[in-house]
Design a protein around this motif. Structure first.
Motif, PDB file in Angstrom:
ATOM      1  N   GLU A 108      86.158  47.456  25.853  1.00 29.47           N
ATOM      2  CA  GLU A 108      87.150  48.100  24.982  1.00 29.47           C
ATOM      3  C   GLU A 108      88.071  49.591  26.010  1.00 29.47           C
ATOM      4  O   GLU A 108      87.149  49.811  27.030  1.00 29.47           O
ATOM      5  N   LEU A 109      88.781  49.803  26.150  1.00 30.53           N
ATOM      6  CA  LEU A 109      89.414  51.328  27.392  1.00 30.53           C
ATOM      7  C   LEU A 109      88.075  52.213  27.219  1.00 30.53           C
ATOM      8  O   LEU A 109      88.552  53.190  28.255  1.00 30.53           O
ATOM      9  N   SER A 110      87.246  52.084  25.691  1.00 30.74           N
ATOM     10  CA  SER A 110      87.383  53.815  25.106  1.00 30.74           C
ATOM     11  C   SER A 110      85.716  53.735  26.385  1.00 30.74           C
ATOM     12  O   SER A 110      85.181  54.303  26.754  1.00 30.74           O
ATOM     13  N   GLN A 111      85.011  52.319  27.117  1.00 38.87           N
ATOM     14  CA  GLN A 111      84.297  51.832  28.317  1.00 38.87           C
ATOM     15  C   GLN A 111      84.627  52.326  29.478  1.00 38.87           C
ATOM     16  O   GLN A 111      83.546  52.453  30.090  1.00 38.87           O
ATOM     17  N   ILE A 112      85.726  52.617  29.791  1.00 41.66           N
ATOM     18  CA  ILE A 112      85.982  53.256  31.130  1.00 41.66           C
ATOM     19  C   ILE A 112      85.814  55.039  31.282  1.00 41.66           C
ATOM     20  O   ILE A 112      86.193  55.950  30.237  1.00 41.66           O
ATOM     21  N   CYS A 113      85.188  54.990  32.424  1.00 46.31           N
ATOM     22  CA  CYS A 113      85.087  56.559  32.862  1.00 46.31           C
ATOM     23  C   CYS A 113      86.251  56.891  33.850  1.00 46.31           C
ATOM     24  O   CYS A 113      85.785  57.088  34.551  1.00 46.31           O
ATOM     25  N   LYS A 114      86.720  58.026  33.058  1.00 44.67           N
ATOM     26  CA  LYS A 114      87.804  58.430  33.368  1.00 44.67           C
ATOM     27  C   LYS A 114      87.385  59.720  34.481  1.00 44.67           C
ATOM     28  O   LYS A 114      87.133  59.913  33.478  1.00 44.67           O
ATOM     29  N   SER A 115      87.272  59.841  35.660  1.00 47.34           N
ATOM     30  CA  SER A 115      87.131  61.205  36.326  1.00 47.34           C
ATOM     31  C   SER A 115      88.087  61.986  36.909  1.00 47.34           C
ATOM     32  O   SER A 115      89.663  61.441  38.280  1.00 47.34           O
ATOM     33  N   ASP A 141      85.931  59.302  28.172  1.00 44.04           N
ATOM     34  CA  ASP A 141      86.344  58.038  28.420  1.00 44.04           C
ATOM     35  C   ASP A 141      87.830  57.319  28.510  1.00 44.04           C
ATOM     36  O   ASP A 141      88.921  58.549  28.461  1.00 44.04           O
ATOM     37  N   GLY A 142      88.008  56.625  28.519  1.00 48.17           N
ATOM     38  CA  GLY A 142      89.197  55.694  28.704  1.00 48.17           C
ATOM     39  C   GLY A 142      90.859  56.030  27.576  1.00 48.17           C
ATOM     40  O   GLY A 142      91.586  55.652  27.616  1.00 48.17           O
TER      41      GLY A 142
END
Length: 170
Positions: free
Chosen positions: A53-60, A75-76
């Motif tokens: 899921e897109l929300s499982q990506i952690c954007k820094s 979250d992504g």
């Protein structure tokens, strides 16, 4: 999409990030990093490559609060609300940092910035939305590599303050 055979594990992570993981006692995370033949520099690219899921990506993301770099972990699937960041920091103005400031501060290029292990220590805010999953994926120092981590451990390792700074969808 699959990972490349010769670029898994510690070789997938940027060498400086792999060293940072070792210093933090988290070397096993470098071994779990995955490198992809195509870029994973955006959250959408990373989620597609991983099949998550897109929300499982952690954007820094690096912002400038009154000119001082600050890292926001998001979250992504969400966007950062700059006004909420400004309020959280008590800053007069918050803007997205320019690419040279990101590289200077973190030691990494945009699209490959990991959530910790940076050249300079900055204030770190982590949006609570990251806690919605058992595991999130974050950049491992290059636009082609990501690593998995439990969000609570990621927030703690980054020295982040948990906040609500994502744009509200109304």
């Amino acid at each position: 999409m699959t990972t490349t055979d010769d670029s898994s594990g510690a070789r997938a992570a940027h060498p400086r990030f792999a060293e940072a993981l070792d210093r933090l006692g988290l070397g096993e995370l470098a071994a779990r990093a995955r490198r992809f033949p195509d870029a994973t520099r955006t959250a959408a690219e990373a989620a597609a490559a991983l099949g998550c899921e897109l929300s499982q990506i952690c954007k820094s993301l690096i912002f400038a609060a009154d000119g001082v770099p600050v890292l926001v972990l998001m979250d992504g699937a969400s966007r950062v609300d700059l006004e909420r960041v400004r309020e959280e920091l008590g800053a007069g103005k918050v803007t997205r940092a320019k690419a040279d400031v990101v590289r200077e501060t973190t030691g990494y290029a945009i699209g490959g910035v990991p959530p910790f292990g940076h050249r300079e220590r900055t204030r770190v805010l982590a949006d609570r939305s990251l806690l919605a999953h058992e595991v999130v994926w974050a950049a491992a120092g290059t636009p082609y590599a990501v690593f998995p981590m439990e969000p609570e451990q990621l927030v703690a390792t980054a020295g982040a303050t948990l906040v609500d700074v994502r744009e509200r969808t109304e």
